[in-house]
Design an enzyme around this catalytic site. Structure first.
Site, mmCIF file in Angstrom:
data_model
loop_
_atom_site.group_PDB
_atom_site.id
_atom_site.type_symbol
_atom_site.label_atom_id
_atom_site.label_comp_id
_atom_site.label_asym_id
_atom_site.label_seq_id
_atom_site.Cartn_x
_atom_site.Cartn_y
_atom_site.Cartn_z
ATOM 1 C CD GLN A 169 34.396 34.977 44.256
ATOM 2 O OE1 GLN A 169 33.416 34.245 44.152
ATOM 3 N NE2 GLN A 169 34.633 35.972 43.419
ATOM 4 C CG ASP A 172 45.588 32.197 42.323
ATOM 5 O OD1 ASP A 172 44.724 32.409 41.455
ATOM 6 O OD2 ASP A 172 46.040 33.112 43.048
ATOM 7 C CG HIS A 206 35.584 30.286 47.506
ATOM 8 N ND1 HIS A 206 35.225 30.782 46.264
ATOM 9 C CD2 HIS A 206 34.546 30.566 48.323
ATOM 10 C CE1 HIS A 206 34.012 31.315 46.333
ATOM 11 N NE2 HIS A 206 33.587 31.204 47.582
ATOM 12 C CG ASN A 213 34.677 41.013 35.267
ATOM 13 O OD1 ASN A 213 35.553 40.373 35.848
ATOM 14 N ND2 ASN A 213 33.693 40.438 34.614
ATOM 15 C CG LEU A 214 37.550 40.431 29.408
ATOM 16 C CD1 LEU A 214 38.781 41.322 29.271
ATOM 17 C CD2 LEU A 214 37.929 38.986 29.065
ATOM 18 C CD GLU A 215 32.391 38.620 29.729
ATOM 19 O OE1 GLU A 215 32.709 38.718 28.536
ATOM 20 O OE2 GLU A 215 32.331 37.540 30.324
ATOM 21 C CB THR A 219 34.281 37.727 40.579
ATOM 22 O OG1 THR A 219 33.370 36.689 40.933
ATOM 23 C CG2 THR A 219 33.761 39.055 41.088
HETATM 24 C C1 BV8 Z 1 27.423 28.189 50.526
HETATM 25 C C2 BV8 Z 1 36.624 26.436 45.264
HETATM 26 C C3 BV8 Z 1 26.040 27.976 52.375
HETATM 27 C C4 BV8 Z 1 36.778 25.190 44.521
HETATM 28 C C5 BV8 Z 1 34.516 27.416 44.693
HETATM 29 C C6 BV8 Z 1 22.692 24.358 46.776
HETATM 30 C C7 BV8 Z 1 23.321 23.843 47.900
HETATM 31 C C8 BV8 Z 1 24.259 24.575 48.625
HETATM 32 C C9 BV8 Z 1 24.627 25.825 48.191
HETATM 33 C C10 BV8 Z 1 24.034 26.300 47.037
HETATM 34 C C11 BV8 Z 1 23.064 25.614 46.334
HETATM 35 N N1 BV8 Z 1 22.654 26.364 45.275
HETATM 36 C C12 BV8 Z 1 23.358 27.521 45.280
HETATM 37 C C13 BV8 Z 1 24.164 27.482 46.339
HETATM 38 C C14 BV8 Z 1 25.094 28.471 46.714
HETATM 39 C C15 BV8 Z 1 26.381 28.113 45.982
HETATM 40 C C16 BV8 Z 1 26.334 28.885 44.699
HETATM 41 O O1 BV8 Z 1 26.450 30.092 44.742
HETATM 42 N N2 BV8 Z 1 26.164 28.187 43.586
HETATM 43 C C17 BV8 Z 1 26.090 28.906 42.324
HETATM 44 C C18 BV8 Z 1 26.784 28.111 41.233
HETATM 45 C C19 BV8 Z 1 24.619 29.174 42.021
HETATM 46 N N3 BV8 Z 1 27.447 28.548 46.866
HETATM 47 C C20 BV8 Z 1 27.999 27.669 47.708
HETATM 48 O O2 BV8 Z 1 27.763 26.484 47.744
HETATM 49 C C21 BV8 Z 1 28.955 28.305 48.683
HETATM 50 N N4 BV8 Z 1 28.610 27.900 50.022
HETATM 51 O O3 BV8 Z 1 26.546 28.786 49.941
HETATM 52 O O4 BV8 Z 1 27.304 27.723 51.769
HETATM 53 C C22 BV8 Z 1 26.038 27.281 53.634
HETATM 54 C C23 BV8 Z 1 25.315 27.846 54.629
HETATM 55 C C24 BV8 Z 1 25.295 27.221 55.832
HETATM 56 C C25 BV8 Z 1 25.994 26.041 56.010
HETATM 57 C C26 BV8 Z 1 26.730 25.480 54.980
HETATM 58 C C27 BV8 Z 1 26.754 26.095 53.778
HETATM 59 C C28 BV8 Z 1 30.390 27.832 48.445
HETATM 60 C C29 BV8 Z 1 30.882 28.407 47.135
HETATM 61 C C30 BV8 Z 1 32.350 28.084 46.971
HETATM 62 C C31 BV8 Z 1 32.514 26.970 45.996
HETATM 63 N N5 BV8 Z 1 33.933 26.815 45.685
HETATM 64 N N6 BV8 Z 1 35.796 27.273 44.446
HETATM 65 C C32 BV8 Z 1 37.734 25.378 43.388
HETATM 66 O O5 BV8 Z 1 38.225 26.495 43.106
HETATM 67 O O6 BV8 Z 1 38.001 24.328 42.793
HETATM 68 S S1 BV8 Z 1 33.620 28.445 43.699
HETATM 69 C C33 BV8 Z 1 34.485 28.896 42.315
HETATM 70 O O7 BV8 Z 1 33.680 29.943 41.724
HETATM 71 C C34 BV8 Z 1 35.829 29.557 42.558
HETATM 72 O O8 BV8 Z 1 36.122 29.808 43.919
HETATM 73 C C35 BV8 Z 1 35.666 30.885 41.855
HETATM 74 O O9 BV8 Z 1 36.502 31.827 42.351
HETATM 75 C C36 BV8 Z 1 34.270 31.130 42.164
HETATM 76 C C37 BV8 Z 1 33.618 32.261 41.506
HETATM 77 O O10 BV8 Z 1 33.946 32.197 40.138
HETATM 78 P P1 BV8 Z 1 34.731 33.457 39.535
HETATM 79 O O11 BV8 Z 1 35.955 33.673 40.345
HETATM 80 O O12 BV8 Z 1 33.777 34.583 39.407
HETATM 81 O O13 BV8 Z 1 35.180 32.896 38.139
HETATM 82 P P2 BV8 Z 1 34.301 32.865 36.800
HETATM 83 O O14 BV8 Z 1 35.025 32.010 35.835
HETATM 84 O O15 BV8 Z 1 32.885 32.578 37.134
HETATM 85 O O16 BV8 Z 1 34.352 34.388 36.292
HETATM 86 C C38 BV8 Z 1 35.587 34.932 35.881
HETATM 87 C C39 BV8 Z 1 35.326 36.381 35.500
HETATM 88 O O17 BV8 Z 1 36.565 36.969 35.123
HETATM 89 C C40 BV8 Z 1 34.391 36.536 34.309
HETATM 90 O O18 BV8 Z 1 33.429 37.534 34.591
HETATM 91 C C41 BV8 Z 1 35.317 36.998 33.173
HETATM 92 O O19 BV8 Z 1 34.672 37.920 32.299
HETATM 93 C C42 BV8 Z 1 36.404 37.693 33.929
HETATM 94 N N7 BV8 Z 1 37.706 37.696 33.239
HETATM 95 C C43 BV8 Z 1 38.219 36.740 32.426
HETATM 96 N N8 BV8 Z 1 39.439 37.132 31.996
HETATM 97 C C44 BV8 Z 1 39.699 38.328 32.561
HETATM 98 C C45 BV8 Z 1 38.601 38.691 33.358
HETATM 99 N N9 BV8 Z 1 38.542 39.841 34.039
HETATM 100 C C46 BV8 Z 1 39.619 40.656 33.941
HETATM 101 N N10 BV8 Z 1 40.710 40.381 33.204
HETATM 102 C C47 BV8 Z 1 40.794 39.241 32.512
HETATM 103 N N11 BV8 Z 1 41.888 38.981 31.768
#
Ligand code: BV8
Length: 247
Positions: A95, A98, A113, A211-213, A181
């Site tokens: 996702q 980078d 993404h 994951n971290l948690e 994630t």
């Molecule tokens: C889609 C790029 C359908 C940009 C990103 C209303 C309208 C439309 C869609 C939606 C809507 N409502 C909901 C949706 C669906 C939406 C969605 O899911 N929203 C969520 C917020 C509810 N999804 C979308 O819109 C997707 N498209 O659904 O299209 C469609 C169908 C037909 C036609 C057209 C469309 C598109 C989603 C992509 C968005 N772009 N990024 C950018 O990067 O700037 S998303 C963004 O979140 C990043 O890509 C990121 O990778 C992604 C997920 O986040 P995570 O990677 O999980 O990161 P996060 O910080 O959340 O978590 C980190 C984890 O790591 C934590 O758990 C932490 O504990 C852990 N951690 C921390 N440190 C460590 C560690 N683990 C191990 N070691 C460590 N040291």
């Protein structure tokens, strides 16, 4: 054992795998979404409303990634080792936008993404590598028009890339590993349920969360290991390579 005896592996990664390389995550306390709103920088509407503001957001992240002090960590390297040594198939679906998986040596990799170091022209569709700043006045290297270049990044509300190829691999895999994630963003957050439902090669694929948690989807996984990616990922790769997958 021949190649067919080794389950196909699909690995999903998120921002957590790059955290120890120095890149911010999104939803941790000090994460990106605690500083800027998704609606202001990561949707097509935001770009239409304030292209320079969105360019600024991605210019800062692109500059951070290319500053020279951000390098792959032991977790990225362990996944590249797994690809080099695993006799079966393996695909990393990230996702992240980078380039740390590539720089660690992963080849069977796709960015669902998009990629921070690529830009796309809204007029001619040209895709180009890009490490510098972008702005509304910058001309497309292919069609020469200004004002149509955007980061090659999938925003909220846009369709992630290569979804058919992803689902095809999820349905065939025998092992699905989710790393770093939070399980908040769909469709990626739904992949583990898709694997369980499809059953995978062995009729029942094994799923693991590293994951971290615990993530939002932790209860879907057969196996969970918590800790920093640079610790838990190399350990888990060692377990897979010594035949411990699925247990
Ligand atoms: C889609 C790029 C359908 C940009 C990103 C209303 C309208 C439309 C869609 C939606 C809507 N409502 C909901 C949706 C669906 C939406 C969605 O899911 N929203 C969520 C917020 C509810 N999804 C979308 O819109 C997707 N498209 O659904 O299209 C469609 C169908 C037909 C036609 C057209 C469309 C598109 C989603 C992509 C968005 N772009 N990024 C950018 O990067 O700037 S998303 C963004 O979140 C990043 O890509 C990121 O990778 C992604 C997920 O986040 P995570 O990677 O999980 O990161 P996060 O910080 O959340 O978590 C980190 C984890 O790591 C934590 O758990 C932490 O504990 C852990 N951690 C921390 N440190 C460590 C560690 N683990 C191990 N070691 C460590 N040291």
């Amino acid at each position: 054992m021949d190649k067919r005896d080794y389950p196909a592996i699909v690995i999903l990664t998120g921002a957590g795998i790059s955290r120890e390389s120095g890149l911010e995550t999104f939803r941790d306390a000090d994460g990106i979404w605690s500083k800027v709103r998704i609606e202001d920088v990561a949707t097509p509407k935001a770009f239409a409303r304030d292209p320079e503001g969105v360019h600024e957001f991605y210019n800062a992240r692109r500059a951070g990634l290319t500053a020279g002090n951000i390098v792959p960590n032991a977790a990225h390297v362990a996944l590249a080792r797994l690809e080099a040594e695993w006799p079966g198939e393996i695909l990393v679906v990230t996702q992240n936008i980078d380039d740390l998986h590539e720089r660690a040596g992963s080849r069977n990799l796709l960015h669902m993404h998009g990629e921070l170091l690529k830009v796309r022209c809204g007029l001619c569709g040209d895709l180009a590598d890009w490490t510098g700043d972008l702005g509304v006045g910058v001309r497309c290297p292919d069609c020469g028009e200004a004002g149509a270049l955007r980061p090659h990044v999938v925003w909220f509300g846009e369709m992630p890339l290569e979804m058919e190829r992803i689902y095809e691999n999820l349905e065939r895999c025998g092992l699905f590993v989710s790393i770093g994630t939070s399980g908040n963003v769909y469709p990626a957050a739904g992949f583990v349920a898709h694997v369980k439902q499809a059953g995978g090669q062995t009729g029942r694929a094994h799923t693991a969360e590293l994951n971290l948690e615990p993530s939002e989807g932790a209860s879907h996984f057969d196996e969970t290991r918590y800790g920093p990616a640079t610790k838990v990922v190399p350990e888990y790769v060692g377990k897979i390579l010594s035949g411990g997958w699925g247990t």
